[in-house]
Design a protein around this motif. Structure first.
Motif, PDB file in Angstrom:
ATOM      1  N   LEU A 171       9.451  -0.886   2.653  1.00 28.55           N
ATOM      2  CA  LEU A 171       8.156  -0.325   2.489  1.00 28.55           C
ATOM      3  C   LEU A 171       7.640  -0.715   0.898  1.00 28.55           C
ATOM      4  O   LEU A 171       6.647  -1.108   0.355  1.00 28.55           O
ATOM      5  CB  LEU A 171       8.076   1.036   2.770  1.00 28.55           C
ATOM      6  N   GLY A 172       8.591  -0.380  -0.088  1.00 34.11           N
ATOM      7  CA  GLY A 172       8.218  -0.529  -1.370  1.00 34.11           C
ATOM      8  C   GLY A 172       7.933  -2.096  -1.691  1.00 34.11           C
ATOM      9  O   GLY A 172       7.071  -2.184  -2.475  1.00 34.11           O
ATOM     10  N   ASN A 173       8.696  -2.562  -1.040  1.00 29.24           N
ATOM     11  CA  ASN A 173       8.528  -4.557  -1.276  1.00 29.24           C
ATOM     12  C   ASN A 173       6.940  -4.709  -0.709  1.00 29.24           C
ATOM     13  O   ASN A 173       6.421  -5.433  -1.369  1.00 29.24           O
ATOM     14  CB  ASN A 173       9.581  -5.141  -0.626  1.00 29.24           C
ATOM     15  N   ALA A 174       6.674  -4.274   0.375  1.00 32.95           N
ATOM     16  CA  ALA A 174       5.343  -4.466   1.042  1.00 32.95           C
ATOM     17  C   ALA A 174       4.220  -3.832  -0.005  1.00 32.95           C
ATOM     18  O   ALA A 174       3.236  -4.603  -0.143  1.00 32.95           O
ATOM     19  CB  ALA A 174       5.247  -4.044   2.312  1.00 32.95           C
ATOM     20  N   GLU A 175       4.393  -2.788  -0.648  1.00 33.72           N
ATOM     21  CA  GLU A 175       3.330  -2.157  -1.323  1.00 33.72           C
ATOM     22  C   GLU A 175       3.291  -2.988  -2.861  1.00 33.72           C
ATOM     23  O   GLU A 175       2.094  -3.095  -3.300  1.00 33.72           O
ATOM     24  CB  GLU A 175       3.786  -0.528  -1.736  1.00 33.72           C
ATOM     25  N   ARG A 176       4.490  -3.435  -3.099  1.00 33.47           N
ATOM     26  CA  ARG A 176       4.496  -3.975  -4.464  1.00 33.47           C
ATOM     27  C   ARG A 176       3.737  -5.286  -4.152  1.00 33.47           C
ATOM     28  O   ARG A 176       2.843  -5.952  -5.002  1.00 33.47           O
ATOM     29  CB  ARG A 176       5.761  -4.435  -5.043  1.00 33.47           C
ATOM     30  N   GLY A 177       3.908  -6.083  -2.959  1.00 36.27           N
ATOM     31  CA  GLY A 177       3.215  -7.077  -2.693  1.00 36.27           C
ATOM     32  C   GLY A 177       1.901  -7.142  -2.530  1.00 36.27           C
ATOM     33  O   GLY A 177       1.027  -7.938  -2.692  1.00 36.27           O
ATOM     34  N   ARG A 178       1.374  -5.741  -2.143  1.00 42.59           N
ATOM     35  CA  ARG A 178      -0.047  -5.538  -2.174  1.00 42.59           C
ATOM     36  C   ARG A 178      -0.671  -5.224  -3.489  1.00 42.59           C
ATOM     37  O   ARG A 178      -2.082  -4.834  -3.377  1.00 42.59           O
ATOM     38  CB  ARG A 178      -0.498  -4.669  -0.935  1.00 42.59           C
ATOM     39  N   GLY A 179      -0.111  -5.089  -4.523  1.00 46.91           N
ATOM     40  CA  GLY A 179      -0.401  -4.562  -5.654  1.00 46.91           C
ATOM     41  C   GLY A 179      -0.441  -3.152  -5.914  1.00 46.91           C
ATOM     42  O   GLY A 179      -1.059  -2.529  -6.906  1.00 46.91           O
ATOM     43  N   ARG A 180       0.055  -2.373  -4.913  1.00 45.70           N
ATOM     44  CA  ARG A 180      -0.029  -0.977  -5.217  1.00 45.70           C
ATOM     45  C   ARG A 180       1.526  -0.461  -5.628  1.00 45.70           C
ATOM     46  O   ARG A 180       2.443   0.061  -5.277  1.00 45.70           O
ATOM     47  CB  ARG A 180      -0.171  -0.577  -3.683  1.00 45.70           C
ATOM     48  N   TRP A 181       1.567  -0.525  -7.151  1.00 45.87           N
ATOM     49  CA  TRP A 181       2.557  -0.397  -7.499  1.00 45.87           C
ATOM     50  C   TRP A 181       3.056   1.216  -7.543  1.00 45.87           C
ATOM     51  O   TRP A 181       4.427   1.224  -7.727  1.00 45.87           O
ATOM     52  CB  TRP A 181       2.531  -0.834  -9.129  1.00 45.87           C
ATOM     53  N   GLU A 182       2.016   2.166  -7.619  1.00 48.70           N
ATOM     54  CA  GLU A 182       2.561   3.630  -7.496  1.00 48.70           C
ATOM     55  C   GLU A 182       3.312   3.710  -6.224  1.00 48.70           C
ATOM     56  O   GLU A 182       4.254   4.387  -6.165  1.00 48.70           O
ATOM     57  CB  GLU A 182       1.337   4.313  -7.665  1.00 48.70           C
ATOM     58  N   ALA A 183       2.461   3.289  -5.253  1.00 48.88           N
ATOM     59  CA  ALA A 183       3.355   3.360  -3.742  1.00 48.88           C
ATOM     60  C   ALA A 183       4.658   2.768  -3.702  1.00 48.88           C
ATOM     61  O   ALA A 183       5.501   3.301  -3.051  1.00 48.88           O
ATOM     62  CB  ALA A 183       2.353   2.821  -2.740  1.00 48.88           C
ATOM     63  N   ALA A 184       4.756   1.675  -4.462  1.00 47.95           N
ATOM     64  CA  ALA A 184       5.917   0.787  -4.300  1.00 47.95           C
ATOM     65  C   ALA A 184       7.233   1.596  -4.871  1.00 47.95           C
ATOM     66  O   ALA A 184       8.170   1.740  -4.631  1.00 47.95           O
ATOM     67  CB  ALA A 184       5.877  -0.608  -4.889  1.00 47.95           C
ATOM     68  N   ALA A 185       6.734   2.194  -6.213  1.00 49.50           N
ATOM     69  CA  ALA A 185       7.476   3.194  -7.134  1.00 49.50           C
ATOM     70  C   ALA A 185       8.003   4.294  -6.134  1.00 49.50           C
ATOM     71  O   ALA A 185       9.354   4.720  -6.144  1.00 49.50           O
ATOM     72  CB  ALA A 185       7.207   3.461  -8.235  1.00 49.50           C
ATOM     73  N   ALA A 186       7.034   4.873  -5.541  1.00 51.04           N
ATOM     74  CA  ALA A 186       7.325   6.079  -4.658  1.00 51.04           C
ATOM     75  C   ALA A 186       8.388   5.850  -3.564  1.00 51.04           C
ATOM     76  O   ALA A 186       9.460   6.664  -3.268  1.00 51.04           O
ATOM     77  CB  ALA A 186       6.117   6.666  -4.067  1.00 51.04           C
ATOM     78  N   ALA A 187       8.192   4.639  -3.040  1.00 47.67           N
ATOM     79  CA  ALA A 187       9.251   4.345  -1.810  1.00 47.67           C
ATOM     80  C   ALA A 187      10.519   3.905  -2.329  1.00 47.67           C
ATOM     81  O   ALA A 187      11.546   4.347  -1.632  1.00 47.67           O
ATOM     82  CB  ALA A 187       8.567   3.136  -1.068  1.00 47.67           C
ATOM     83  N   TRP A 188      10.725   3.322  -3.424  1.00 48.52           N
ATOM     84  CA  TRP A 188      11.981   2.922  -3.953  1.00 48.52           C
ATOM     85  C   TRP A 188      12.574   4.070  -4.574  1.00 48.52           C
ATOM     86  O   TRP A 188      13.769   4.227  -4.436  1.00 48.52           O
ATOM     87  CB  TRP A 188      11.744   1.931  -5.046  1.00 48.52           C
TER      88      TRP A 188
END
Length: 274
Positions: free
Chosen positions: A165-182
């Motif tokens: 999920l973090g990888n997907a969010e980072r790919g969409r440019g949602r860095w905060e969501a990516a960080a939360a998932a990681w």
């Protein structure tokens, strides 16, 4: 007599197919060479040199200015620094066969799909359609997040799910969501490579204290890992602790192999320090 539009379209795509075959010809020639097993580090070095050579050709041809060339070179070096230092062998026989098949199948498949569904007159997707697609993506991410919340928090399934999920969010440019998932993945099980990914993301967006904490914990387990040491110096530099960054990167260079392909990246960072 003017040929029908359908015939013109097919002829154009046949031309594109031929150009694709020409573009893939070097790969085909490479696949015909005898297979030689190489270690991971040697393969990384070969890829690194090939990418740098391509960047030099692009600059010489005038397609890259100095700034873009420098940025692309740094990115290649950063990616190599992030790669694993573990040894290993690459198995060429089966992989070469698959690549050889793809060499011909990919252009043919693309041409076949176009003949079935292609429409050169189709206009670009309007903003409304793109917005709807983005909304569908948001809904999917929300659904996936809700499902992960139902999985036992410390399980491997949950950890892998949060990483993806973090990888997907980072790919969409949602860095905060990516960080939360990681963060959730690291709560399930802490590991250095993922901590480095999160730390780098945080450093890029100003989360220096959390990044420093992650790197300190990862370095306690892997004190000689080059990427962790590099990121530690980067965090110090971004925090304004120039001397700490300089000392960290100099120590990294002193212990690095002379042919380490990421040396140039660290040396350039050192030169950029005030």
């Amino acid at each position: 007599m003017t040929p029908p539009d359908d015939l013109v379209s097919v002829l154009i795509w046949l031309l594109f197919l031929g150009l694709a075959a020409l573009a893939l010809a070097p790969l085909g020639l490479a696949l015909l060479r005898p297979v030689r097993l190489t270690g991971r580090r040697e393969a990384d070095l070969a890829l690194y040199r090939a990418q740098l050579a391509e960047l030099e050709r692009e600059r010489a041809a005038g397609r890259l200015d100095e700034g873009a060339h420098r940025a692309a070179t740094l990115e290649v070096q950063r990616r190599l620094l992030a790669s694993s230092d573990a040894g290993g062998q690459s198995h060429g026989g089966r992989g070469a066969a698959v690549l050889a098949a793809l060499l011909f199948l990919v252009p043919a498949l693309g041409f076949g799909v176009y003949l079935q569904r292609g429409n050169p007159e189709l206009p670009a997707a309007p903003y409304v359609e793109r917005a709807e697609a983005a909304a569908r993506d948001d809904a999917l991410m929300t659904q996936l997040r809700a499902r992960l919340e139902q999985v036992p928090a410390g399980s491997e399934t949950a950890r892998q799910g949060w990483i993806l999920l973090g990888n997907a969010e980072r790919g969409r440019g949602r860095w905060e969501a990516a960080a939360a998932a990681w963060r959730r993945a690291l709560e399930a099980r802490f590991e250095g490579p993922l901590a480095a990914e999160l730390a780098e993301l945080l450093i890029e967006h100003g989360g220096l204290d959390e990044a420093a904490s992650l790197l300190a914990r990862a370095l306690a387990a892997e004190p000689e890992q080059p990427r962790l040491r590099y990121l530690s110096g980067l965090g110090e530099a971004r925090a304004g602790r120039t001397e700490n960054a300089r000392a960290t990167w100099r120590a990294l260079l002193a212990q690095a192999p002379a042919d380490a392909p990421w040396r140039a990246l660290v040396e350039r960072r050192l030169q950029e320090l005030p």
